[in-house]
Design a protein around this motif. Sequence first.
Motif, PDB file in Angstrom:
ATOM      1  N   SER A  10       0.863  -1.187   0.000  1.00 15.20           N
ATOM      2  CA  SER A  10       0.000   0.000   0.000  1.00 15.20           C
ATOM      3  C   SER A  10       0.898   1.235   0.000  1.00 15.20           C
ATOM      4  CB  SER A  10      -0.888   0.024   1.242  1.00 15.20           C
ATOM      5  OG  SER A  10      -1.808  -1.034   1.239  1.00 15.20           O
ATOM      6  N   ALA A  11       0.703   2.101  -0.983  1.00 12.35           N
ATOM      7  CA  ALA A  11       1.628   3.221  -1.177  1.00 12.35           C
ATOM      8  C   ALA A  11       1.718   4.131   0.040  1.00 12.35           C
ATOM      9  CB  ALA A  11       1.199   4.011  -2.410  1.00 12.35           C
ATOM     10  N   VAL A  42       1.252   0.551  -4.608  1.00 14.45           N
ATOM     11  CA  VAL A  42      -0.028   0.799  -5.283  1.00 14.45           C
ATOM     12  C   VAL A  42      -0.972   1.500  -4.310  1.00 14.45           C
ATOM     13  CG1 VAL A  42       0.044  -1.145  -6.899  1.00 14.45           C
ATOM     14  CG2 VAL A  42      -0.958  -1.485  -4.641  1.00 14.45           C
TER      15      VAL A  42
HETATM   16  S1  SF4 Z   1      -2.819   2.622  -0.458  1.00 16.19           S
HETATM   17 FE1  SF4 Z   1      -4.438   4.083  -0.967  1.00 16.19          FE
HETATM   18  S2  SF4 Z   1      -6.312   2.903  -0.821  1.00 16.19           S
HETATM   19 FE2  SF4 Z   1      -4.751   1.728   0.282  1.00 16.19          FE
HETATM   20  S3  SF4 Z   1      -4.889   2.385   2.416  1.00 16.19           S
HETATM   21 FE3  SF4 Z   1      -3.352   3.659   1.445  1.00 16.19          FE
HETATM   22  S4  SF4 Z   1      -4.457   5.470   0.778  1.00 16.19           S
HETATM   23 FE4  SF4 Z   1      -5.996   3.900   1.174  1.00 16.19          FE
END
Ligand code: SF4
Length: 158
Positions: A10-11, A42
Motif C-alpha cells: 500500500s503506497a 499501489v
Molecule cells: S494505499 Fe491508498 S487505498 Fe490503500 S490504504 Fe493507502 S491510501 Fe488507502
Amino acid sequence: MTHKVPVLISACLLGIRCRYDQDHALNQSLLDHFDHIQPVPVCPEQLGGLPTPRPPADIKGGDGRDVLEGRGRLITCEGQDVTEQFLRGAREAVRIAELSGVRLALMKDKSPSCGLNTPHCDKPEGHGIGVTAALLISRGFHVIELAKGSQFPKAGLF
Ligand code: SF4
C-alpha cells in the motif's frame, strides 16, 4: 548481489501522500528491509480514478467480498456511490501485482480498500475485509495487514 523479492505494498505505508486526507501512513520498519524487498507501491483508490484528497467511503451491505459479488456498495460521507472506482482500483492493483511477479502483498490496515479487518464496513462483527484485499486473496496472493506503527513481520516471508 542480494536477490530482492517483489512485494506489493500500500503506497501510503511507504510515505506517499495518497490517503483520502492527503496524508501518508509511513511504516518506518518497512524501510529497514529494502535490502530484501523490491517494493511495488499501489494505491487502489487512486488507481480507480479517485482524487486526493477525497471524501472517505464506507462499505454498505457487507464487506469487500460482498462488493466483489455485487451485494455491497462504497458510499462516501457525502453520499456519492464510488463502488466502480473501488472495483477498478482493485483490478488494477491485481494487474500490477501479476505483472510484477508479486506473491506477497503488505496492505494498510483499517482501509475499506486495503485492510483485512476494516471497521469501515457493514458486517455484524464490526469489521471485514477491504475490496482490494479481498480480490488479491481470491487470486491467490498472500496478504498481510500492516499498521502505520507496527513492525514488518519478516520472519518466514523470504
Ligand atoms: S494505499 Fe491508498 S487505498 Fe490503500 S490504504 Fe493507502 S491510501 Fe488507502
